[in-house]
Enzyme design. Structure first.
Site, PDB file in Angstrom:
ATOM      1  N   ASP A   1       0.825  -1.635  -0.030  1.00  0.00           N
ATOM      2  CA  ASP A   1      -0.092  -0.190   0.291  1.00  0.00           C
ATOM      3  C   ASP A   1       0.585   1.164   0.028  1.00  0.00           C
ATOM      4  O   ASP A   1       2.145   0.910   0.449  1.00  0.00           O
ATOM      5  CB  ASP A   1      -1.146  -0.414   1.180  1.00  0.00           C
ATOM      6  CG  ASP A   1      -1.795  -0.644   1.343  1.00  0.00           C
ATOM      7  OD1 ASP A   1      -2.070  -1.420   0.619  1.00  0.00           O
ATOM      8  OD2 ASP A   1      -3.044  -0.864   1.851  1.00  0.00           O
TER       9      ASP A   1
ATOM     10  N   HIS B   1      -5.744   3.287  -3.630  1.00  0.00           N
ATOM     11  CA  HIS B   1      -6.185   2.869  -2.526  1.00  0.00           C
ATOM     12  C   HIS B   1      -5.888   4.703  -2.268  1.00  0.00           C
ATOM     13  O   HIS B   1      -6.119   5.428  -1.244  1.00  0.00           O
ATOM     14  CB  HIS B   1      -4.032   3.578  -2.000  1.00  0.00           C
ATOM     15  CG  HIS B   1      -4.765   2.810  -1.089  1.00  0.00           C
ATOM     16  ND1 HIS B   1      -5.163   2.569   0.234  1.00  0.00           N
ATOM     17  CD2 HIS B   1      -3.265   3.073   0.216  1.00  0.00           C
ATOM     18  CE1 HIS B   1      -4.835   2.257   1.263  1.00  0.00           C
ATOM     19  NE2 HIS B   1      -4.017   2.879   1.040  1.00  0.00           N
TER      20      HIS B   1
ATOM     21  N   HIS C   1      -6.012  10.285   1.036  1.00  0.00           N
ATOM     22  CA  HIS C   1      -5.734   8.311   2.018  1.00  0.00           C
ATOM     23  C   HIS C   1      -6.621   8.919   2.802  1.00  0.00           C
ATOM     24  O   HIS C   1      -5.764   9.301   4.444  1.00  0.00           O
ATOM     25  CB  HIS C   1      -4.027   8.256   2.504  1.00  0.00           C
ATOM     26  CG  HIS C   1      -3.864   7.481   3.011  1.00  0.00           C
ATOM     27  ND1 HIS C   1      -4.261   7.195   4.289  1.00  0.00           N
ATOM     28  CD2 HIS C   1      -3.402   6.213   2.379  1.00  0.00           C
ATOM     29  CE1 HIS C   1      -3.450   5.997   4.772  1.00  0.00           C
ATOM     30  NE2 HIS C   1      -3.608   5.046   3.160  1.00  0.00           N
TER      31      HIS C   1
ATOM     32  N   HIS D   1       3.378  -2.187   3.145  1.00  0.00           N
ATOM     33  CA  HIS D   1       3.195  -1.193   3.012  1.00  0.00           C
ATOM     34  C   HIS D   1       4.802  -0.845   2.254  1.00  0.00           C
ATOM     35  O   HIS D   1       6.113  -0.998   2.580  1.00  0.00           O
ATOM     36  CB  HIS D   1       3.153   0.278   3.868  1.00  0.00           C
ATOM     37  CG  HIS D   1       1.858  -0.141   4.129  1.00  0.00           C
ATOM     38  ND1 HIS D   1       2.019  -1.328   5.499  1.00  0.00           N
ATOM     39  CD2 HIS D   1       1.098   0.634   3.904  1.00  0.00           C
ATOM     40  CE1 HIS D   1       0.656  -0.365   6.411  1.00  0.00           C
ATOM     41  NE2 HIS D   1       0.158   0.314   5.080  1.00  0.00           N
TER      42      HIS D   1
END
Ligand code: NI
Length: 555
Positions: free
Chosen positions: A371, A421, A425, A512
């Site tokens: 991510d 994504h 965020h 990540h």
């Protein structure tokens, strides 16, 4: 398996018969010994172009039969290519098993299976045939197949073909832990790359079923791929209808001659099962660079003429080298086309990419995901994934993607899956429906514009998801079943334990690529998962191409 040996007291034939048996045993992978001096009766009518192979170890491909000499000792290929070279040997052939195949392995102790196979990057017709063989092999044992994984460091990242294994004695295929099922009883599928010439690749697949005490079946099939046309054919399709009877006749005459039989009389017509032995040899022919082929007839060759010499049935395989001119008379059109490529430089395989279809009903699949990228670490991540041939799904931020377009494009070109994504965020549960869609789909548009590939899923930041978000955004919302908490920087050992140590088939694992530590561990994680028997996949591959809608945490 037949172990009975014919009487060796037949007139004058004992030495010659011993030579035959020695040759056969040799080919089975035992230590190499000197050829026994030949015996030729006067005015023997030659069987044109066919010769019994007495010392196959020095004749056959260095990367395959050479390794067979060392049997189960697991010696490397380097030793093999040196030791097999005779004075007239050509330059050492490249190791055919190191050409960049996609390597697979399925170990299943519940059904006592160990299945090795290879696929060719981008060669769909061939790969589909391999998949058919694997599926049929699993089905042949009956029972319910469920993918299995094994403890950490189980060694299952050792995949693909095993040099020499298609010519080992069948019992050795079962007993060698690389190729055999756990405990040595059950079903083994092994493979060996037996041709790579011009645009043609040949892979021999061998299935051995049995117990430690008795082999109950042992079959081979060679599949050929023409990389230039993405076409596939099997060894049985190479030959004309009269090839198998002709080979059987030549083989029996050779064995008769070696057993001391003086007759040159025609043989009685063979039974169907006898012709089938020859057909099997033809289907797994190993072509040599001079256009000749090595043909291995399974044990059990029998005829009244051999019985009269004390050979009821050959106890080991009979291996013949057949000259190109003789083969020409047996070949159909496909084989003639193949023959024209003999000795040509191999064109090479396409580079691996992550788009390879995977059957997660057979493989123990796991989706490792990353991510918040792309970042300055994403290039190193892609390098590690390429080295481990591990597909992934990257959930990218629209803002980061816009600043690193070349990383987005590289990841896509290498076949990895790229998903949204969001743009910036946010916690989507705090936003209005229109804002949710704008965040998710804004990023999706940037990503698909860069790659030309539609984005089909998203991951909500923080995993924050509620009914309102699900109602606002129709794409599947992909969460995870294992959170490595890598953002806390727990150290490589903890990251590996939390992912490799904890995974079960169907998991989705969260990392990540904003942390150097996570990216540094990527290769170890992927290798460790494969070593347990997992196959890393993208999220879409995990679901066989049909990701369910709504909230998804695992398969
Ligand atoms: Ni995030």
């Amino acid at each position: 398996m037949h172990r009975r040996r014919g009487s060796t007291s037949a007139r004058g034939g004992s030495r010659a018969l011993a030579a035959v048996l020695t040759a056969a045993l040799l080919l089975g992978g035992c230590a190499r010994i000197e050829a026994v001096e030949g015996w030729t009766p006067p005015a023997w009518p030659e069987t044109s172009g066919v010769q019994l192979v007495v010392n196959a170890a020095s004749d056959a491909e260095s990367g395959s039969a050479g390794n067979g000499e060392s049997g189960s000792s697991g010696a490397g290929d380097d030793a093999a290519s040196g030791s097999g070279a005779g004075s007239d040997a050509p330059a050492p052939a490249p190791d055919l098993n190191e050409l960049g195949f996609i390597e697979n392995r399925i170990r299943n102790d519940a059904l006592a299976l160990n299945l090795r196979s290879v696929e060719l990057p981008g060669i769909h017709a061939f790969n589909a045939r391999v998949a058919e063989v694997v599926t049929a092999t699993i089905a042949s044992v009956g029972g319910t197949f469920v993918p299995e994984v094994y403890p950490v460091a189980a060694g299952l990242s050792d995949r693909g073909c095993v040099a020499g294994s298609t010519t080992w004695p069948a019992a050795e295929v079962l007993s060698d832990p690389r190729t055999g099922p756990a405990g040595g009883s059950g079903l083994a599928l092994t493979c060996e790359v037996t041709a790579a010439t011009g645009s043609v690749v040949g892979v021999t697949m061998r299935t051995v079923l049995g117990t430690a005490a008795e082999v109950s079946s042992d079959t081979r099939l060679t599949l050929y791929a023409d990389l230039a046309t993405d076409s596939v054919f099997d060894g049985g399709e190479l030959w004309s209808a009269d090839a198998a009877p002709a080979l059987w006749t030549a083989a029996v005459k050779q064995v008769r001659r070696e057993a001391g039989g003086l007759s040159a009389a025609p043989l009685a017509a063979p039974a169907e099962a006898q012709v089938a032995l020859a057909a099997q040899a033809l289907a797994s022919a190993r072509f040599e660079s001079d256009g000749s082929a090595v043909l291995t007839l399974p044990a059990g060759l029998a005829s009244p003429e051999l019985a009269g010499l004390g050979v009821e049935a050959t106890p080991e395989p009979t291996v013949l080298r057949v000259a190109a001119e003789t083969l020409a008379g047996w070949q159909g059109e496909v084989a003639q086309a193949l023959q024209q490529q003999a000795g040509q430089p191999f064109v090479g395989l396409a580079p691996w990419d992550a788009r390879q279809p995977v059957n997660c009903a057979q493989q123990a699949c796991v989706a490792v995901t990353y991510d918040d990228g792309p970042t300055q670490y994403t290039g190193a991540l892609l390098d590690a994934l390429q080295a481990e041939r591990a597909p992934t799904t990257l959930f990218m931020l629209g803002s980061a993607a816009a600043g690193n377009p070349e990383l987005v494009q590289r990841a896509a070109s290498e076949g990895h899956e790229i998903a949204s994504h969001t743009m910036s965020h946010p916690d989507l549960t705090t936003l209005k429906p229109a804002q949710v869609r704008s965040e998710v789909e804004g990023a999706a548009k940037i990503l698909s514009d860069l790659t030309g590939i539609p984005v089909t899923m998203y991951r909500p930041p923080y995993g924050a998801l509620n009914a309102a978000v699900l109602a606002a955004e129709p794409m599947p919302a992909i969460l995870w079943s294992i959170d490595t908490n890598d953002w806390r920087k727990p150290g490589t050992e903890a990251l590996v334990e939390r992912s490799v140590g904890a995974a079960v088939p169907g998991d989705i694992i969260l990392f990540h690529d904003t942390h150097a530590e996570s990216v540094d561990a990527a290769g170890v994680v992927m290798r460790g998962l494969k070593d347990r028997g997992f196959t890393p996949v993208t999220v879409t591959q995990l679901f066989g191409g049909a990701v369910p809608g709504g909230k998804v945490t695992k398969r």
